[in-house]
Structure formats: structure tokens, C-alpha cells
Design a protein around this motif. Structure first.
Motif, mmCIF file in Angstrom:
data_model
loop_
_atom_site.group_PDB
_atom_site.id
_atom_site.type_symbol
_atom_site.label_atom_id
_atom_site.label_comp_id
_atom_site.label_asym_id
_atom_site.label_seq_id
_atom_site.Cartn_x
_atom_site.Cartn_y
_atom_site.Cartn_z
ATOM 1 N N ILE A 192 -2.039 4.176 24.511
ATOM 2 C CA ILE A 192 -2.150 3.208 25.608
ATOM 3 C C ILE A 192 -0.787 2.779 26.145
ATOM 4 C CG2 ILE A 192 -2.875 0.847 26.192
ATOM 5 C CD1 ILE A 192 -5.185 1.298 24.165
ATOM 6 N N PHE A 193 0.131 2.406 25.257
ATOM 7 C CA PHE A 193 1.399 1.817 25.682
ATOM 8 C C PHE A 193 2.579 2.795 25.689
ATOM 9 C CE2 PHE A 193 -0.992 -1.795 23.748
ATOM 10 C CZ PHE A 193 -1.220 -2.496 24.915
ATOM 11 N N GLY A 194 2.468 3.897 24.941
ATOM 12 C CA GLY A 194 3.551 4.874 24.884
ATOM 13 C C GLY A 194 4.848 4.346 24.285
ATOM 14 N N PRO A 195 4.777 3.500 23.267
ATOM 15 C CA PRO A 195 6.012 2.962 22.697
ATOM 16 C C PRO A 195 6.743 3.999 21.842
ATOM 17 C CG PRO A 195 4.173 2.270 21.373
ATOM 18 C CD PRO A 195 3.599 3.032 22.547
ATOM 19 N N SER A 196 7.988 3.713 21.540
ATOM 20 C CA SER A 196 8.743 4.595 20.656
ATOM 21 C C SER A 196 8.585 4.174 19.198
ATOM 22 C CB SER A 196 10.227 4.573 21.039
ATOM 23 O OG SER A 196 10.727 3.240 20.976
ATOM 24 N N TYR A 197 8.048 2.966 18.975
ATOM 25 C CA TYR A 197 7.885 2.450 17.614
ATOM 26 C C TYR A 197 6.655 1.555 17.570
ATOM 27 C CZ TYR A 197 8.808 -0.249 13.364
ATOM 28 O OH TYR A 197 8.709 -0.844 12.131
ATOM 29 N N VAL A 198 5.830 1.733 16.534
ATOM 30 C CA VAL A 198 4.665 0.864 16.307
ATOM 31 C C VAL A 198 4.623 0.513 14.833
ATOM 32 C CG1 VAL A 198 2.134 0.679 16.348
ATOM 33 C CG2 VAL A 198 3.311 1.935 18.159
ATOM 34 N N ALA A 199 4.371 -0.748 14.540
ATOM 35 C CA ALA A 199 4.143 -1.202 13.168
ATOM 36 C C ALA A 199 2.780 -1.882 13.129
ATOM 37 C CB ALA A 199 5.225 -2.183 12.728
ATOM 38 N N VAL A 200 1.873 -1.342 12.317
ATOM 39 C CA VAL A 200 0.569 -1.968 12.104
ATOM 40 C C VAL A 200 0.702 -2.746 10.798
ATOM 41 C CG1 VAL A 200 -1.899 -1.606 11.741
ATOM 42 C CG2 VAL A 200 -0.638 -0.124 13.324
ATOM 43 N N MET A 201 0.420 -4.039 10.882
ATOM 44 C CA MET A 201 0.622 -4.929 9.743
ATOM 45 C C MET A 201 -0.697 -5.244 9.046
ATOM 46 S SD MET A 201 3.789 -5.100 10.429
ATOM 47 C CE MET A 201 4.557 -6.364 9.478
ATOM 48 N N GLU A 202 -0.612 -5.400 7.730
ATOM 49 C CA GLU A 202 -1.771 -5.832 6.949
ATOM 50 C C GLU A 202 -1.990 -7.329 7.165
ATOM 51 O OE1 GLU A 202 -2.625 -4.497 2.863
ATOM 52 O OE2 GLU A 202 -0.704 -3.445 3.019
ATOM 53 N N ASP A 203 -3.089 -7.822 6.616
ATOM 54 C CA ASP A 203 -3.445 -9.234 6.721
ATOM 55 C C ASP A 203 -2.331 -10.145 6.214
ATOM 56 O OD1 ASP A 203 -5.324 -11.345 7.291
ATOM 57 O OD2 ASP A 203 -5.615 -11.536 5.130
ATOM 58 N N ASP A 204 -1.632 -9.733 5.161
ATOM 59 C CA ASP A 204 -0.573 -10.577 4.592
ATOM 60 C C ASP A 204 0.770 -10.417 5.301
ATOM 61 O OD1 ASP A 204 0.349 -8.111 3.733
ATOM 62 O OD2 ASP A 204 0.307 -8.600 1.596
ATOM 63 N N GLY A 205 0.819 -9.610 6.368
ATOM 64 C CA GLY A 205 2.048 -9.435 7.128
ATOM 65 C C GLY A 205 2.927 -8.291 6.682
ATOM 66 N N SER A 206 2.504 -7.554 5.660
ATOM 67 C CA SER A 206 3.319 -6.420 5.206
ATOM 68 C C SER A 206 3.031 -5.197 6.076
ATOM 69 C CB SER A 206 3.049 -6.116 3.727
ATOM 70 O OG SER A 206 1.697 -5.780 3.531
ATOM 71 N N CYS B 14 -2.926 2.461 15.211
ATOM 72 C CA CYS B 14 -1.594 2.906 15.602
ATOM 73 C C CYS B 14 -1.669 3.977 16.691
ATOM 74 C CB CYS B 14 -0.849 3.427 14.375
ATOM 75 S SG CYS B 14 0.792 4.085 14.717
ATOM 76 N N GLU B 15 -2.523 4.968 16.496
ATOM 77 C CA GLU B 15 -2.661 6.047 17.468
ATOM 78 C C GLU B 15 -3.153 5.527 18.821
ATOM 79 O OE1 GLU B 15 -5.139 8.724 15.226
ATOM 80 O OE2 GLU B 15 -3.398 9.687 14.274
ATOM 81 N N ALA B 16 -4.042 4.532 18.787
ATOM 82 C CA ALA B 16 -4.522 3.939 20.034
ATOM 83 C C ALA B 16 -3.383 3.224 20.761
ATOM 84 C CB ALA B 16 -5.665 2.965 19.757
ATOM 85 N N ALA B 17 -2.539 2.522 20.028
ATOM 86 C CA ALA B 17 -1.398 1.823 20.642
ATOM 87 C C ALA B 17 -0.429 2.825 21.271
ATOM 88 C CB ALA B 17 -0.680 0.962 19.608
#
Length: 153
Positions: free
Chosen positions: A121-135, A115-118
Motif C-alpha cells: 500500500i505505502f511502498g516504504p523502504s522500512y516497516v516494523a510490525v510490533m507485538e502487543d508489548d511493543g517489541s 507487513c506485506e500489506a503495508a
């Protein structure tokens, strides 16, 4: 002869009614739209994206950009996708599975690093890191999370 006249009138009426309903451009209630032309037309010119649009507006898949920028990170092989779902919003799919034990598990620390890397790099206002099952696993920019931090859900 009197019987022949009504029969001829009925026959004439049937013939005229049949003609009226089958003539092109008219219907019992009035005129109809003309049919489409039967000629061939030339294909339209292929549309191209304007050069003024950022790459993310043209292709929301940012996986290659993200993995290339983090090629030396220990977690890079756990990235399945990085998508800019709309301007300023990123969703990162991973192969991580969190045991949902105590805060600070190894998968949680990895997801926070992703998340911190995203964000860097991209400077977004929102990031969601998802688990393998999509949660949802880690969020940045969500009102329930600490402002300016990537945090486990």
C-alpha cells in the motif's frame, strides 16, 4: 561646621548612587536593553500546510488509511496503529503476541501478512510490525533481514 560638610557629602553621594542604580535603561556597568512594549499586538495569522506536501508529511498517523485499505483482511482488528515515523519508514502496532516458538507460528504469519500489506500500500523502504508489548516482531528493509522480504525477528 567642619563636621557638617563631610556628612552632607556622604548623604549627597548616597542619594545620587541610589538614583543612578534605579534609573531606567542604565546599570552600574552600562546601558541595558529596553523593556518590552506594553501595548497589545494582533494575533498572528494561522499557519496552514502547503497543498504540495503529501498527507503523510502533515499527519504521520496512517492507521485509518491502512485499516480502510485492508477492511476485509482477517487481521484488520488487530491493528492498533500505523505510523509513518519519517518518510519511507512505517511502524505498525498490533495486538499480536508471538509465543516465540518455532518459526511460522500463526501470529508470525499474521504479522508477515500485515507487513506485506503495508509494503504493497505505502511502498516504504522500512516497516516494523510490533507485538502487543511493543517489541519488534516482523521487519522489512532492515539490513539483517532478507532483501525485499518481510521476516520475523
Amino acid at each position: 561646621m567642619n563636621n557638617a560638610l563631610p556628612a552632607a557629602a556622604v548623604a549627597a553621594a548616597l542619594v545620587l548612587t541610589g538614583c543612578a542604580s534605579s534609573s531606567a535603561g542604565t546599570a552600574p556597568d552600562g546601558p541595558t536593553a529596553p523593556s518590552a512594549p506594553t501595548g497589545t499586538t494582533a494575533p498572528s495569522q494561522t499557519a496552514t500546510a502547503p497543498e504540495s506536501l503529501p498527507a503523510s508529511a502533515i499527519d504521520p498517523d496512517r492507521t485509518a488509511d491502512f485499516t480502510t485499505a485492508n477492511a476485509n483482511a482477517a487481521w484488520v482488528k488487530q491493528i492498533r496503529s500505523a505510523t509513518e515515523t519519517e518518510p519511507g519508514r512505517m511502524t505498525i502496532g498490533t495486538s499480536l503476541v508471538d509465543p516465540r516458538g518455532a518459526d511460522g507460528s500463526e501470529p508470525a504469519r499474521t504479522a508477515i501478512a500485515i507487513c506485506e500489506a503495508a509494503v504493497a500500500i505505502f511502498g516504504p523502504s522500512y516497516v516494523a510490525v510490533m507485538e502487543d508489548d511493543g517489541s519488534h516482531f516482523v521487519l522489512f528493509g532492515h539490513p539483517s533481514m532478507p532483501k525485499g522480504e518481510c521476516a520475523e525477528v
